[in-house]
Design an enzyme around this catalytic site. Structure first.
Site, PDB file in Angstrom:
ATOM      1  N   ARG A 158       1.644   7.612   6.502  1.00  0.00           N
ATOM      2  CA  ARG A 158       1.751   7.524   7.957  1.00  0.00           C
ATOM      3  C   ARG A 158       3.200   7.331   8.393  1.00  0.00           C
ATOM      4  NH1 ARG A 158      -1.098   2.215   8.093  1.00  0.00           N
ATOM      5  NH2 ARG A 158       0.121   2.119   6.181  1.00  0.00           N
ATOM      6  N   PHE A 160      -3.689  -1.176   6.830  1.00  0.00           N
ATOM      7  CA  PHE A 160      -4.217  -2.525   6.973  1.00  0.00           C
ATOM      8  C   PHE A 160      -5.121  -2.856   5.776  1.00  0.00           C
ATOM      9  CE2 PHE A 160      -5.184  -6.157   9.807  1.00  0.00           C
ATOM     10  CZ  PHE A 160      -3.934  -6.299  10.363  1.00  0.00           C
ATOM     11  N   TRP A 204       7.396  -0.447  -8.191  1.00  0.00           N
ATOM     12  CA  TRP A 204       8.507  -0.882  -7.328  1.00  0.00           C
ATOM     13  C   TRP A 204       9.804  -0.944  -8.128  1.00  0.00           C
ATOM     14  CZ3 TRP A 204      11.606  -5.342  -7.516  1.00  0.00           C
ATOM     15  CH2 TRP A 204      12.422  -5.547  -6.396  1.00  0.00           C
ATOM     16  N   ALA A 260      -4.187   0.060  11.504  1.00  0.00           N
ATOM     17  CA  ALA A 260      -5.633   0.253  11.550  1.00  0.00           C
ATOM     18  C   ALA A 260      -6.330  -0.857  12.331  1.00  0.00           C
ATOM     19  CB  ALA A 260      -6.200   0.308  10.130  1.00  0.00           C
ATOM     20  N   THR A 264       4.023   1.522  -0.896  1.00  0.00           N
ATOM     21  CA  THR A 264       4.770   1.564  -2.149  1.00  0.00           C
ATOM     22  C   THR A 264       3.886   2.069  -3.282  1.00  0.00           C
ATOM     23  OG1 THR A 264       6.069  -0.329  -1.375  1.00  0.00           O
ATOM     24  CG2 THR A 264       6.189   0.193  -3.712  1.00  0.00           C
ATOM     25  N   LYS A 281       9.202  -7.252   9.827  1.00  0.00           N
ATOM     26  CA  LYS A 281       8.527  -6.493   8.780  1.00  0.00           C
ATOM     27  C   LYS A 281       9.390  -5.363   8.244  1.00  0.00           C
ATOM     28  CE  LYS A 281       4.448  -3.661   7.826  1.00  0.00           C
ATOM     29  NZ  LYS A 281       5.203  -2.472   7.436  1.00  0.00           N
ATOM     30  N   LYS A 315       0.839  -1.217   0.000  1.00  0.00           N
ATOM     31  CA  LYS A 315       0.000   0.000   0.000  1.00  0.00           C
ATOM     32  C   LYS A 315       0.865   1.255   0.000  1.00  0.00           C
ATOM     33  CE  LYS A 315      -2.244  -1.163   3.692  1.00  0.00           C
ATOM     34  NZ  LYS A 315      -1.701  -2.514   3.865  1.00  0.00           N
ATOM     35  N   PHE A 317       4.922  -8.408  -9.117  1.00  0.00           N
ATOM     36  CA  PHE A 317       6.111  -9.110  -8.641  1.00  0.00           C
ATOM     37  C   PHE A 317       6.695  -9.897  -9.808  1.00  0.00           C
ATOM     38  CE2 PHE A 317       4.393  -7.933  -4.650  1.00  0.00           C
ATOM     39  CZ  PHE A 317       5.417  -8.030  -3.711  1.00  0.00           C
TER      40      PHE A 317
END
Length: 539
Positions: free
Chosen positions: A133, A401, A518, A370, A111, A144, A109, A489
């Site tokens: 955020r 989220f 990306w 979230a 990215t 993560k 999200k 990907f």
């Protein structure tokens, strides 16, 4: 006369040059993002591109900010003042980016938020600001990692972004824990002191009237028009005694570290933390409580939905920390702490300005998660971005989220607080995450992926699309257009991507496109920004 005109012309130029100039947002002035194949690590990209970043003052000027509105924090970040001079936001292209149910594989999200903003700004030449955020230190030092985006669609420098930033989360910790401290000591004092002693401590000199800290309490009791000396004994007792039931306390301490051993603790074990036991002795004033992660604090949610400092102080005052033994809610205002918390948060209410890998301006404000918090970028940041980009510009904001939590909190809470309505919701999905939702093998962070996620498997993709379809249907219920971004990907096949796009359009999405931001930055999201253009634009 001729020489007088020349002299006047020189004076006019000098005077004009001395005035602060507001520049309009522009492209990157011919600078092109250098991309490598294979794509280096996020940290390597950050190191390689940081020397090519613009000074933050230049980013601010290009965004339309005057120098007086910018508080620099070194070369790469700055706080921006909340403007009351610019006109209020007009209906513009306001885009919220959300995603399917999260998995350990990640959907991208942040990215996608950055990549879409870069494409709108650098590739298509639109006025655009991204609002994202601030990451928590917990996952940053876990498996993560940070939340700056990734690849060639990230906020730079990523170390500045992920570590401390401008201290907003630390301010939340300080404010939250100050209130926790005041709560504990208030309960102890009420158990160990007389009404008169409490009155002397809290009210002080009656001739001076009610202090600002006491006004929320007396207003709640309907006594704000009475002078302190005019109250009878019962009224005085109601002012100074909150009579908090310890079993109802909802307020915990916080810290921005994943320290599981502090989730449950006992406080008040010191030799001085005792109260009278009613039998002529003393008893320990202890209780069981715990620590939450900092961004789960209600103080962070208040920060996220506040429009300015005054609004934030009022919301801090109304926060409920527990209930009295008679069932009345006890607030931060009852404890007389709203002003103290607002002072600690006075700088945190100001959004932080940074830039992406392609020099697109980014406002970083409020926290993630979230599932345990609001998990959306702030109302204040979105307001400022809307003012700066203007009616024809774009603001790309992030909801954390999955769409069933972050997006619904965006619509049901944040939009009601701001009064803003998005023109579009972008739902981010990945082929391999959909495979997991379709019944693929379990995924554990740090362990090799099963072959199902690295090879074509249309059956799993089709099954997993039911998750995406439901999110599209839910978003449409809010009356906005929906665009699905398939975050690419290297292991995705054309057939798998085509299946996701087909199911998205059948579910009612205005557009569904594959996006390779990306690996390629803004150019990789051109299909999302241009191909889905009608979906992104305000009606």
């Amino acid at each position: 006369f001729f020489f007088s005109i020349i002299a006047l012309s020189h004076l006019t130029r000098r005077f004009s040059a001395s005035l602060p100039r507001r520049r309009t947002m522009s492209s990157t002035s011919g600078w092109k993002l250098p991309v490598s194949n294979p794509v280096p690590s996020d940290i390597q990209i950050s190191k390689d591109l940081t020397p090519h970043l613009l000074p933050i003052s230049e980013v601010a000027n290009r965004a339309g900010l005057d120098d007086a509105e910018v508080l620099n924090w070194g070369p790469w970040k700055a706080k921006i003042k909340l403007s009351s001079t610019r006109p209020p936001p007009k209906p513009a292209n306001y885009i919220v980016v959300t995603g399917i149910n999260p998995t350990p594989l990640g959907e991208g999200k942040s990215t996608t938020t950055v990549g879409l903003a870069q494409s709108l700004s650098s590739t298509l030449g639109k006025r655009c600001i991204a609002c994202i955020r601030q990451p928590s230190q917990g996952p940053t030092f876990g498996i993560k990692g940070g939340a700056a985006g990734g690849g060639y669609s990230q906020v730079l420098p990523m170390t500045e972004f992920n570590l401390h930033l401008t201290g907003d989360i630390h301010a939340v910790v300080a404010a939250n824990n100050l209130l926790a401290s005041a709560l504990e000591v208030r309960m102890m004092h009420e158990l160990s002191q007389t009404d008169g002693a409490l009155w002397k401590r809290l009210v002080g000199d009656e001739a001076e009237g009610w202090s600002r800290g006491m006004r929320p309490r007396v207003r709640k009791l309907g006594l704000e028009d009475r002078r302190p000396e005019d109250l009878n004994a019962e009224e005085r007792r109601s002012v100074v005694r909150l009579d908090i039931d310890p079993a109802t306390i909802t307020w915990k301490r916080v810290l921005d570290t994943c320290d599981r051993h502090l989730r449950t603790v006992k406080v008040g074990l010191g030799g001085a933390e005792t109260t009278k036991d009613g039998l002529g002795g003393r008893k320990q004033h202890d209780r069981e409580t715990g620590f939450d992660i900092a961004v789960a604090s209600e103080v962070m949610t208040v920060l996220a939905v506040s429009k300015d400092l005054k609004d934030m102080r009022g919301r801090l005052e109304r926060m409920v920390v527990g209930y009295s033994r008679s069932g009345d809610p006890v607030s931060c205002g009852d404890l007389g702490c709203a002003g103290a918390l607002a002072v600690l948060m006075k700088d945190a209410i100001l959004p932080t300005l940074m830039q992406t890998a392609e020099r697109t301006p980014v406002l970083v404000h409020a926290g993630p998660f979230a599932n345990i918090s609001l998990g959306n970028s702030s109302v204040a940041a979105d307001f400022e971005a809307m003012k700066l980009v203007g009616e024809d510009g774009y603001v790309v904001t992030e909801a954390g989220f999955g769409a069933d939590i972050g997006m619904e909190k965006f619509f049901n809470i944040k939009c009601r607080a701001s009064g803003l309505t998005p023109s579009c919701a972008v739902i981010v999905a990945t082929v391999r995450a959909l495979k997991m939702h379709g019944g693929g093998p379990p995924v554990k962070a740090g362990q090799p992926l099963a072959k199902e996620y690295k090879e074509e498997n249309l059956e799993l993709v089709e099954e997993g699309c039911s998750n995406l379809v439901r999110h599209v249907e839910n978003a449409l219920k809010f009356g906005v257009k929906v665009v699905v971004a398939v975050n690419k990907f290297a292991t995705d096949t054309e057939a798998e991507v085509a299946a996701v796009i087909k199911r998205s359009l059948e579910a009612g999405a205005s557009a569904a496109v594959m996006s390779d931001h990306w690996a390629k930055g803004g150019d990789g999201a051109e299909a999302l920004a241009a191909g889905g253009g009608e979906g992104l634009q305000a009606p």
